[in-house]
Design a protein around this motif. Structure first.
Motif, PDB file in Angstrom:
ATOM      1  N   THR A  22       0.833  -1.199   0.000  1.00 29.81           N
ATOM      2  CA  THR A  22       0.000   0.000   0.000  1.00 29.81           C
ATOM      3  C   THR A  22       0.876   1.260   0.000  1.00 29.81           C
ATOM      4  N   ILE A  23       0.245   2.390  -0.204  1.00 27.81           N
ATOM      5  CA  ILE A  23       0.936   3.676  -0.139  1.00 27.81           C
ATOM      6  C   ILE A  23       0.973   4.113   1.324  1.00 27.81           C
ATOM      7  N   SER A  24       2.179   4.266   1.854  1.00 27.87           N
ATOM      8  CA  SER A  24       2.338   4.710   3.243  1.00 27.87           C
ATOM      9  C   SER A  24       2.267   6.230   3.354  1.00 27.87           C
ATOM     10  N   SER A  25       2.870   6.926   2.389  1.00 29.65           N
ATOM     11  CA  SER A  25       2.844   8.388   2.403  1.00 29.65           C
ATOM     12  C   SER A  25       3.055   8.905   0.990  1.00 29.65           C
ATOM     13  N   HIS A  26       2.691  10.160   0.799  1.00 24.99           N
ATOM     14  CA  HIS A  26       2.935  10.815  -0.492  1.00 24.99           C
ATOM     15  C   HIS A  26       3.332  12.258  -0.244  1.00 24.99           C
ATOM     16  N   GLU A  27       4.017  12.819  -1.235  1.00 26.98           N
ATOM     17  CA  GLU A  27       4.449  14.215  -1.164  1.00 26.98           C
ATOM     18  C   GLU A  27       4.355  14.807  -2.564  1.00 26.98           C
ATOM     19  N   MET A  28       3.896  16.043  -2.647  1.00 26.11           N
ATOM     20  CA  MET A  28       3.773  16.732  -3.918  1.00 26.11           C
ATOM     21  C   MET A  28       4.908  17.742  -4.048  1.00 26.11           C
ATOM     22  N   THR A  29       5.499  17.851  -5.251  1.00 27.85           N
ATOM     23  CA  THR A  29       6.496  18.875  -5.543  1.00 27.85           C
ATOM     24  C   THR A  29       5.948  19.739  -6.673  1.00 27.85           C
ATOM     25  N   LEU A  30       6.210  21.044  -6.590  1.00 22.96           N
ATOM     26  CA  LEU A  30       5.553  21.978  -7.499  1.00 22.96           C
ATOM     27  C   LEU A  30       6.529  22.818  -8.282  1.00 22.96           C
ATOM     28  N   GLY A  31       6.224  22.997  -9.552  1.00 24.94           N
ATOM     29  CA  GLY A  31       6.970  23.926 -10.388  1.00 24.94           C
ATOM     30  C   GLY A  31       6.396  25.329 -10.227  1.00 24.94           C
ATOM     31  N   GLU A  32       6.929  26.248 -11.001  1.00 30.01           N
ATOM     32  CA  GLU A  32       6.494  27.642 -10.962  1.00 30.01           C
ATOM     33  C   GLU A  32       5.061  27.786 -11.486  1.00 30.01           C
ATOM     34  N   HIS A  33       4.281  28.675 -10.912  1.00 28.07           N
ATOM     35  CA  HIS A  33       2.920  29.033 -11.335  1.00 28.07           C
ATOM     36  C   HIS A  33       1.877  27.967 -11.035  1.00 28.07           C
ATOM     37  N   VAL A  34       2.212  26.943 -10.254  1.00 26.21           N
ATOM     38  CA  VAL A  34       1.249  25.879  -9.982  1.00 26.21           C
ATOM     39  C   VAL A  34       1.162  25.659  -8.471  1.00 26.21           C
ATOM     40  N   SER A  35      -0.028  25.281  -8.010  1.00 26.68           N
ATOM     41  CA  SER A  35      -0.213  24.958  -6.599  1.00 26.68           C
ATOM     42  C   SER A  35      -1.128  23.745  -6.490  1.00 26.68           C
ATOM     43  N   VAL A  36      -1.051  23.082  -5.349  1.00 26.75           N
ATOM     44  CA  VAL A  36      -1.939  21.955  -5.065  1.00 26.75           C
ATOM     45  C   VAL A  36      -2.842  22.391  -3.920  1.00 26.75           C
ATOM     46  N   GLN A  37      -4.135  22.423  -4.193  1.00 29.13           N
ATOM     47  CA  GLN A  37      -5.091  22.865  -3.180  1.00 29.13           C
ATOM     48  C   GLN A  37      -5.409  21.754  -2.188  1.00 29.13           C
ATOM     49  N   SER A  38      -5.339  20.495  -2.640  1.00 34.99           N
ATOM     50  CA  SER A  38      -5.535  19.351  -1.757  1.00 34.99           C
ATOM     51  C   SER A  38      -4.993  18.118  -2.467  1.00 34.99           C
ATOM     52  N   SER A  39      -4.621  17.118  -1.676  1.00 31.58           N
ATOM     53  CA  SER A  39      -4.191  15.840  -2.247  1.00 31.58           C
ATOM     54  C   SER A  39      -4.458  14.748  -1.238  1.00 31.58           C
ATOM     55  N   GLY A  40      -4.622  13.525  -1.730  1.00 29.04           N
ATOM     56  CA  GLY A  40      -4.865  12.399  -0.842  1.00 29.04           C
ATOM     57  C   GLY A  40      -4.825  11.089  -1.592  1.00 29.04           C
ATOM     58  N   THR A  41      -4.734  10.016  -0.843  1.00 31.74           N
ATOM     59  CA  THR A  41      -4.753   8.694  -1.453  1.00 31.74           C
ATOM     60  C   THR A  41      -6.191   8.190  -1.488  1.00 31.74           C
ATOM     61  N   ASN A  42      -6.460   7.365  -2.491  1.00 27.96           N
ATOM     62  CA  ASN A  42      -7.772   6.736  -2.629  1.00 27.96           C
ATOM     63  C   ASN A  42      -7.579   5.402  -3.336  1.00 27.96           C
ATOM     64  N   SER A  43      -8.656   4.766  -3.763  1.00 28.96           N
ATOM     65  CA  SER A  43      -8.553   3.451  -4.388  1.00 28.96           C
ATOM     66  C   SER A  43      -7.803   3.485  -5.717  1.00 28.96           C
ATOM     67  N   LEU A  44      -7.635   4.665  -6.322  1.00 23.41           N
ATOM     68  CA  LEU A  44      -6.929   4.796  -7.599  1.00 23.41           C
ATOM     69  C   LEU A  44      -5.442   5.082  -7.434  1.00 23.41           C
ATOM     70  N   GLY A  45      -5.037   5.605  -6.288  1.00 24.17           N
ATOM     71  CA  GLY A  45      -3.649   6.009  -6.074  1.00 24.17           C
ATOM     72  C   GLY A  45      -3.611   7.310  -5.321  1.00 24.17           C
ATOM     73  N   VAL A  46      -3.034   8.353  -5.918  1.00 25.95           N
ATOM     74  CA  VAL A  46      -2.999   9.690  -5.312  1.00 25.95           C
ATOM     75  C   VAL A  46      -3.715  10.644  -6.260  1.00 25.95           C
ATOM     76  N   THR A  47      -4.644  11.404  -5.720  1.00 29.74           N
ATOM     77  CA  THR A  47      -5.363  12.418  -6.489  1.00 29.74           C
ATOM     78  C   THR A  47      -5.057  13.780  -5.887  1.00 29.74           C
ATOM     79  N   ALA A  48      -4.815  14.763  -6.752  1.00 23.31           N
ATOM     80  CA  ALA A  48      -4.510  16.113  -6.290  1.00 23.31           C
ATOM     81  C   ALA A  48      -5.346  17.117  -7.073  1.00 23.31           C
TER      82      ALA A  48
END
Length: 87
Positions: A22-48
């Motif tokens: 299973t996925i124990s943890s995840h982390e998002m990395t961001l380039g310029e001009h982009v942001s992640v408002q929310s992220s989480g794991t689900n039955s598909l993997g990671v959705t952001a």
């Protein structure tokens, strides 16, 4: 993706993981001009929920990365490359 857009993206890790891992943890990395408002794991993997800044110049390339650590200690990262476009 148009400047100002806010869209869901999914990294389908579970299709890649061996049975029982299973996925124990995840982390998002961001380039310029982009942001992640929310992220989480689900039955598909990671959705952001990813937002491209309304000030992003047309044609600009940026990226969103998703890194996971699995219950088996595996680490892997994949990136999406996004380009600011006009409708």
């Amino acid at each position: 993706m148009c400047p100002g857009d806010v869209l869901d993206f999914t990294w389908p890790w579970t299709a890649w993981l061996p049975g029982g891992v299973t996925i124990s943890s995840h982390e998002m990395t961001l380039g310029e001009h982009v942001s992640v408002q929310s992220s989480g794991t689900n039955s598909l993997g990671v959705t952001a929920l990813v937002a491209l800044a309304s000030a992003a110049p047309i044609g600009t390339l940026t990226s969103v990365g998703c890194s996971i650590v699995t219950s088996a200690g595996q680490r892997i990262t994949r990136h999406l490359v996004l380009q600011a476009a006009r409708v």
